[in-house]
Design a protein around this motif. Sequence first.
Motif, short mmCIF file in Angstrom:
data_model
loop_
_atom_site.label_atom_id
_atom_site.label_comp_id
_atom_site.label_asym_id
_atom_site.label_seq_id
_atom_site.Cartn_x
_atom_site.Cartn_y
_atom_site.Cartn_z
N SER A 74 0.84 -1.19 0.00
CA SER A 74 0.00 0.00 0.00
C SER A 74 0.88 1.24 0.00
O SER A 74 1.91 1.27 0.61
N PRO A 75 0.42 2.27 -0.72
CA PRO A 75 1.22 3.49 -0.81
C PRO A 75 1.25 4.23 0.53
O PRO A 75 0.38 4.08 1.35
N THR A 76 2.29 5.02 0.70
CA THR A 76 2.38 5.87 1.87
C THR A 76 1.47 7.06 1.64
O THR A 76 1.61 7.76 0.66
N ARG A 77 0.55 7.29 2.54
CA ARG A 77 -0.34 8.44 2.44
C ARG A 77 0.27 9.60 3.21
O ARG A 77 0.58 9.47 4.39
N LEU A 78 0.45 10.70 2.54
CA LEU A 78 1.02 11.86 3.19
C LEU A 78 -0.05 12.63 3.92
O LEU A 78 -1.19 12.69 3.49
N GLY A 79 0.33 13.24 5.01
CA GLY A 79 -0.59 14.10 5.74
C GLY A 79 -0.67 15.46 5.05
O GLY A 79 -0.33 15.61 3.88
N THR A 80 -1.09 16.46 5.78
CA THR A 80 -1.19 17.79 5.20
C THR A 80 -0.10 18.72 5.72
O THR A 80 -0.05 19.88 5.34
N SER A 81 0.77 18.22 6.59
CA SER A 81 1.85 19.04 7.13
C SER A 81 3.20 18.44 6.74
O SER A 81 3.46 17.28 6.99
N ALA A 82 4.02 19.27 6.12
CA ALA A 82 5.36 18.83 5.75
C ALA A 82 6.23 18.74 6.99
O ALA A 82 6.00 19.45 7.97
N PRO A 83 7.24 17.88 6.97
CA PRO A 83 8.16 17.83 8.10
C PRO A 83 8.91 19.16 8.21
O PRO A 83 9.12 19.83 7.21
N PRO A 84 9.31 19.55 9.40
CA PRO A 84 10.02 20.82 9.55
C PRO A 84 11.40 20.76 8.91
O PRO A 84 12.02 19.71 8.85
N VAL A 85 11.84 21.91 8.42
CA VAL A 85 13.19 22.02 7.87
C VAL A 85 14.08 22.46 9.03
O VAL A 85 14.07 23.62 9.43
N ALA A 86 14.81 21.52 9.59
CA ALA A 86 15.59 21.80 10.79
C ALA A 86 16.84 22.61 10.49
O ALA A 86 17.20 23.52 11.22
N ARG A 87 17.52 22.29 9.40
CA ARG A 87 18.75 23.00 9.04
C ARG A 87 18.45 23.84 7.80
O ARG A 87 18.02 23.32 6.78
N LEU A 88 18.65 25.14 7.89
CA LEU A 88 18.28 26.05 6.82
C LEU A 88 19.47 26.31 5.90
O LEU A 88 20.56 26.62 6.36
N ILE A 101 23.74 18.32 -5.22
CA ILE A 101 23.37 19.73 -5.06
C ILE A 101 23.52 20.16 -3.60
O ILE A 101 24.06 21.22 -3.31
N MET A 102 23.03 19.34 -2.69
CA MET A 102 23.12 19.69 -1.27
C MET A 102 24.58 19.75 -0.81
O MET A 102 24.95 20.65 -0.05
N ARG A 103 25.41 18.83 -1.27
CA ARG A 103 26.84 18.87 -0.89
C ARG A 103 27.50 20.12 -1.45
O ARG A 103 28.31 20.76 -0.79
N ASN A 104 27.16 20.48 -2.70
CA ASN A 104 27.74 21.69 -3.31
C ASN A 104 27.26 22.94 -2.56
O ASN A 104 28.03 23.88 -2.38
N VAL A 151 17.46 14.01 2.17
CA VAL A 151 18.55 14.17 1.22
C VAL A 151 19.61 15.00 1.92
O VAL A 151 19.40 16.18 2.18
N GLU A 152 20.71 14.35 2.28
CA GLU A 152 21.77 15.02 3.04
C GLU A 152 21.20 15.71 4.27
O GLU A 152 21.56 16.84 4.59
N GLY A 153 20.26 15.05 4.94
CA GLY A 153 19.66 15.57 6.17
C GLY A 153 18.47 16.48 5.98
O GLY A 153 17.82 16.85 6.95
N GLN A 154 18.16 16.86 4.75
CA GLN A 154 17.03 17.76 4.49
C GLN A 154 15.78 16.95 4.19
O GLN A 154 15.84 15.90 3.53
N PRO A 155 14.59 17.43 4.63
CA PRO A 155 13.36 16.71 4.32
C PRO A 155 13.08 16.77 2.82
O PRO A 155 13.32 17.79 2.17
#
Length: 190
Positions: A37-51, A184-187, A134-138
């Motif tokens: 079964s597919p993963t159903r996403l909620g309506t809230s994205a995970p927080p971006v901890a590292r900007l 891209i994230m490493r660069n 991806v390299e720690g980013q949601p």
Amino acid sequence: MTSRRHWTAGLLVGLTLVASGCTGSPTPGPTPSASPSPTRLGTSAPPVARLWDASAYRTKPCGLFTDDQARVLGYNKPGSASTDDPDVATCIRDTGTASGGFMVKYYFATDLLGKIYRREILFPGINSASPITVEGQPALKPTIPGAEFCTVAVGLTNTQGFEVRIDDKAVDPCDRAVTIAETIMRNLGA
């Protein structure tokens, strides 16, 4: 001798029942499924901890995945940048063959992941997407079995993000999109 006859008779009756399709009362067993079964996403994205601020690349979107890095993956043509929209910058690369290419789109004034989770932005496979990092980013990656294309979206800040859209028949598009996003994230962090 008598027990041997009973055993033989029982075996013949059992084989006859199996051959005729009558096996007595069925015992419940696992029901096979075509796919998980597919993963159903909620309506809230995970927080971006590292900007991560990518605004320095607003006028040079191909700079976060260089021509040399692209050539290593078989994309031999130089990147083609589009910076007409003040809030979006795009870099397109292709292999120079019929197999395909990819596009990286950077958003500078959009909560990309939040809008995808709230269904304000159409995202391929949204009903069967997998939250990843991806390299720690949601990030989000669709799970569309057998697809020849893939879009991976990555959050950089609450108002910045990027997506890698790939249409390349020569590779697994989602694996390749994640590889490009990681580079891209490493660069960006270098």
